[in-house]
Design a protein around this motif. Structure first.
Motif, PDB file in Angstrom:
ATOM      1  N   ARG A 108     -53.427  19.447   6.260  1.00  0.00           N
ATOM      2  CA  ARG A 108     -54.120  18.876   5.093  1.00  0.00           C
ATOM      3  C   ARG A 108     -53.503  19.422   3.801  1.00  0.00           C
ATOM      4  N   PRO A 109     -53.617  18.676   2.699  1.00  0.00           N
ATOM      5  CA  PRO A 109     -53.225  19.258   1.417  1.00  0.00           C
ATOM      6  C   PRO A 109     -54.108  20.473   1.139  1.00  0.00           C
ATOM      7  N   ILE A 110     -53.576  21.495   0.522  1.00  0.00           N
ATOM      8  CA  ILE A 110     -54.292  22.767   0.389  1.00  0.00           C
ATOM      9  C   ILE A 110     -55.679  22.614  -0.248  1.00  0.00           C
ATOM     10  N   LYS A 111     -55.787  21.679  -1.220  1.00  0.00           N
ATOM     11  CA  LYS A 111     -57.076  21.565  -1.925  1.00  0.00           C
ATOM     12  C   LYS A 111     -57.996  20.478  -1.368  1.00  0.00           C
ATOM     13  N   ALA A 112     -57.553  19.823  -0.292  1.00  0.00           N
ATOM     14  CA  ALA A 112     -58.363  18.720   0.248  1.00  0.00           C
ATOM     15  C   ALA A 112     -59.672  19.264   0.832  1.00  0.00           C
ATOM     16  N   PRO A 113     -60.755  18.499   0.708  1.00  0.00           N
ATOM     17  CA  PRO A 113     -62.009  18.956   1.304  1.00  0.00           C
ATOM     18  C   PRO A 113     -61.910  18.961   2.832  1.00  0.00           C
ATOM     19  N   LEU A 114     -62.775  19.740   3.464  1.00  0.00           N
ATOM     20  CA  LEU A 114     -62.802  19.740   4.932  1.00  0.00           C
ATOM     21  C   LEU A 114     -63.235  18.372   5.430  1.00  0.00           C
ATOM     22  N   ILE A 115     -62.629  17.901   6.538  1.00  0.00           N
ATOM     23  CA  ILE A 115     -63.122  16.620   7.050  1.00  0.00           C
ATOM     24  C   ILE A 115     -64.249  16.854   8.035  1.00  0.00           C
ATOM     25  N   CYS A 116     -64.353  18.072   8.542  1.00  0.00           N
ATOM     26  CA  CYS A 116     -65.402  18.357   9.532  1.00  0.00           C
ATOM     27  C   CYS A 116     -65.810  19.819   9.361  1.00  0.00           C
ATOM     28  N   ASN A 117     -67.102  20.074   9.335  1.00  0.00           N
ATOM     29  CA  ASN A 117     -67.572  21.439   9.083  1.00  0.00           C
ATOM     30  C   ASN A 117     -67.419  22.361  10.290  1.00  0.00           C
ATOM     31  N   LYS A 118     -67.253  21.762  11.470  1.00  0.00           N
ATOM     32  CA  LYS A 118     -67.204  22.604  12.682  1.00  0.00           C
ATOM     33  C   LYS A 118     -65.806  23.166  12.917  1.00  0.00           C
ATOM     34  N   ILE A 119     -65.197  23.633  11.842  1.00  0.00           N
ATOM     35  CA  ILE A 119     -63.835  24.153  11.902  1.00  0.00           C
ATOM     36  C   ILE A 119     -63.854  25.589  12.438  1.00  0.00           C
ATOM     37  N   ASN A 120     -62.808  26.006  13.148  1.00  0.00           N
ATOM     38  CA  ASN A 120     -62.748  27.390  13.646  1.00  0.00           C
ATOM     39  C   ASN A 120     -62.047  28.325  12.672  1.00  0.00           C
ATOM     40  N   TYR A 121     -60.860  27.937  12.208  1.00  0.00           N
ATOM     41  CA  TYR A 121     -60.183  28.751  11.185  1.00  0.00           C
ATOM     42  C   TYR A 121     -59.103  27.935  10.483  1.00  0.00           C
ATOM     43  N   GLN A 122     -58.541  28.530   9.437  1.00  0.00           N
ATOM     44  CA  GLN A 122     -57.512  27.840   8.647  1.00  0.00           C
ATOM     45  C   GLN A 122     -56.292  28.737   8.486  1.00  0.00           C
ATOM     46  N   ILE A 123     -55.112  28.125   8.434  1.00  0.00           N
ATOM     47  CA  ILE A 123     -53.887  28.833   8.090  1.00  0.00           C
ATOM     48  C   ILE A 123     -53.410  28.203   6.792  1.00  0.00           C
ATOM     49  N   LYS A 124     -53.321  29.012   5.738  1.00  0.00           N
ATOM     50  CA  LYS A 124     -53.013  28.420   4.434  1.00  0.00           C
ATOM     51  C   LYS A 124     -51.581  28.697   3.984  1.00  0.00           C
ATOM     52  N   GLY A 125     -50.920  27.644   3.484  1.00  0.00           N
ATOM     53  CA  GLY A 125     -49.608  27.795   2.854  1.00  0.00           C
ATOM     54  C   GLY A 125     -49.767  27.547   1.365  1.00  0.00           C
ATOM     55  N   LYS A 126     -48.629  27.284   0.676  1.00  0.00           N
ATOM     56  CA  LYS A 126     -48.725  27.076  -0.775  1.00  0.00           C
ATOM     57  C   LYS A 126     -49.343  25.715  -1.107  1.00  0.00           C
ATOM     58  N   SER A 127     -48.831  24.667  -0.472  1.00  0.00           N
ATOM     59  CA  SER A 127     -49.319  23.334  -0.822  1.00  0.00           C
ATOM     60  C   SER A 127     -50.089  22.668   0.319  1.00  0.00           C
ATOM     61  N   THR A 128     -49.937  23.207   1.516  1.00  0.00           N
ATOM     62  CA  THR A 128     -50.657  22.603   2.650  1.00  0.00           C
ATOM     63  C   THR A 128     -51.393  23.695   3.428  1.00  0.00           C
ATOM     64  N   ARG A 129     -52.286  23.250   4.279  1.00  0.00           N
ATOM     65  CA  ARG A 129     -52.972  24.197   5.155  1.00  0.00           C
ATOM     66  C   ARG A 129     -53.165  23.532   6.520  1.00  0.00           C
ATOM     67  N   PHE A 130     -53.398  24.352   7.530  1.00  0.00           N
ATOM     68  CA  PHE A 130     -53.679  23.838   8.858  1.00  0.00           C
ATOM     69  C   PHE A 130     -55.113  24.174   9.205  1.00  0.00           C
ATOM     70  N   ASP A 131     -55.910  23.162   9.469  1.00  0.00           N
ATOM     71  CA  ASP A 131     -57.304  23.356   9.892  1.00  0.00           C
ATOM     72  C   ASP A 131     -57.317  23.319  11.421  1.00  0.00           C
ATOM     73  N   ILE A 132     -57.889  24.377  12.004  1.00  0.00           N
ATOM     74  CA  ILE A 132     -57.847  24.477  13.472  1.00  0.00           C
ATOM     75  C   ILE A 132     -59.242  24.233  14.051  1.00  0.00           C
ATOM     76  N   TYR A 133     -59.296  23.328  15.005  1.00  0.00           N
ATOM     77  CA  TYR A 133     -60.559  23.007  15.697  1.00  0.00           C
ATOM     78  C   TYR A 133     -60.350  23.253  17.186  1.00  0.00           C
ATOM     79  N   ILE A 134     -61.179  24.126  17.758  1.00  0.00           N
ATOM     80  CA  ILE A 134     -61.000  24.473  19.183  1.00  0.00           C
ATOM     81  C   ILE A 134     -62.176  23.949  19.990  1.00  0.00           C
TER      82      ILE A 134
END
Ligand SMILES: C[S@@+](CC[C@H](N)C(=O)[O-])C[C@H]1O[C@@H](n2cnc3c(N)ncnc32)[C@H](O)[C@@H]1O
Length: 243
Positions: free
Chosen positions: A217-243
């Motif tokens: 996702r773009p770094i500032k984008a809102p979460l698409i789902c609240n049941k997220i486990n964790y995030q890995i953040k970069g400068k402009s993007t991030r990875f939302d992890i759902y397990i």
């Protein structure tokens, strides 16, 4: 689909296969307007006449930014963190193959990838790039490339270790305006009248059986789902992890 013609000097078997797949026809001279595919000794490219002149999209894993990324996959820190520490070779289902950049990194890190792309034009471009690179990049033998809607194709692929999703960002985001290749990817998708390119894909996978989903996702984008486990953040993007 508003089919782009295929420009090719010779009526080769490959040109015939491509035009049949696109339900298009082959011409010899390059058109002065609109979009078209071009097959020549350098491989297959997608070309489009825009207000800024003619633009070309050719996927190349051996040169340019992708060639550089593949020479140093250990530098892909965020992507590696998102996959998680493992010495095993994982099976990763890339549901949004695009220009195959992220899948190529997964492969270069020793994983197996099933990559799925819904656009016929983009699928043909990456298939062609794989063919041109197969002698140089032996890990390509661990790639299964599929054309179609990934949510459908996923149903016949068991439960892979990981699902990776990188849907297109909203068009007004800075990143999509900056990158010429992404602009051409969007043109190809529009030409094929594909509308379902956004976040909906995530919800389809989330509702399916899965072990882990990585959503880029773009770094500032809102979460698409609240049941997220964790995030890995970069400068402009991030990875939302759902397990
Ligand atoms: C932002 S691009 C992915 C870029 C890719 N991660 C890379 O590194 O090159 C998103 C791609 O996902 C594809 N896509 C979106 N929804 C899809 C679906 N349901 N099935 C297959 N492909 C899909 C789009 O056609 C587009 O080519």
């Amino acid at each position: 689909m508003d089919c782009p013609v295929l420009v090719c000097d010779e009526n080769s078997t490959e040109a015939g296969t491509i035009s049949k797949f696109l339900n298009s026809f082959i011409i010899k001279n390059t058109p002065k307007k609109n979009s078209y595919l071009h097959l020549n000794e350098n491989g297959l490219s997608f070309n489009s006449h825009t207000s800024e002149g003619k633009r070309e999209l050719r996927v190349d894993f051996l040169k340019g930014p992708m060639g550089w990324r593949l020479k140093r996959p250990e530098h892909e820190k965020q992507l590696k963190k998102a996959i998680g520490k493992t010495s095993d070779s994982l099976t990763i289902f890339d549901g949004t193959a695009g220009m195959l950049g992220d899948s190529m990194i997964f492969l270069s890190l020793g994983h197996k990838v099933i990559a799925c792309e819904q656009s016929k034009i983009i699928y043909l471009l990456i298939k062609d790039a794989c063919k041109r690179a197969e002698n140089e990049l032996p890990f390509l033998k661990n790639l299964k490339l599929v054309h179609g809607n990934s949510a459908e194709i996923y149903k016949s692929h068991g439960t892979p270790d990981l699902v990776y999703l990188d849907p297109l960002y909203p068009e007004n985001s800075k990143s999509s305006k900056r990158s010429g290749d992404v602009a051409l990817l969007r043109t190809a998708i529009e030409l094929e009248s594909i509308t379902d390119i956004g976040d909906e894909i995530f919800h389809e996978f989330r509702a399916s059986e899965h072990k882990k989903i990585i959503l880029k996702r773009p770094i500032k984008a809102p979460l698409i789902c609240n049941k997220i486990n964790y995030q890995i953040k970069g400068k402009s993007t991030r990875f939302d992890i759902y397990i």
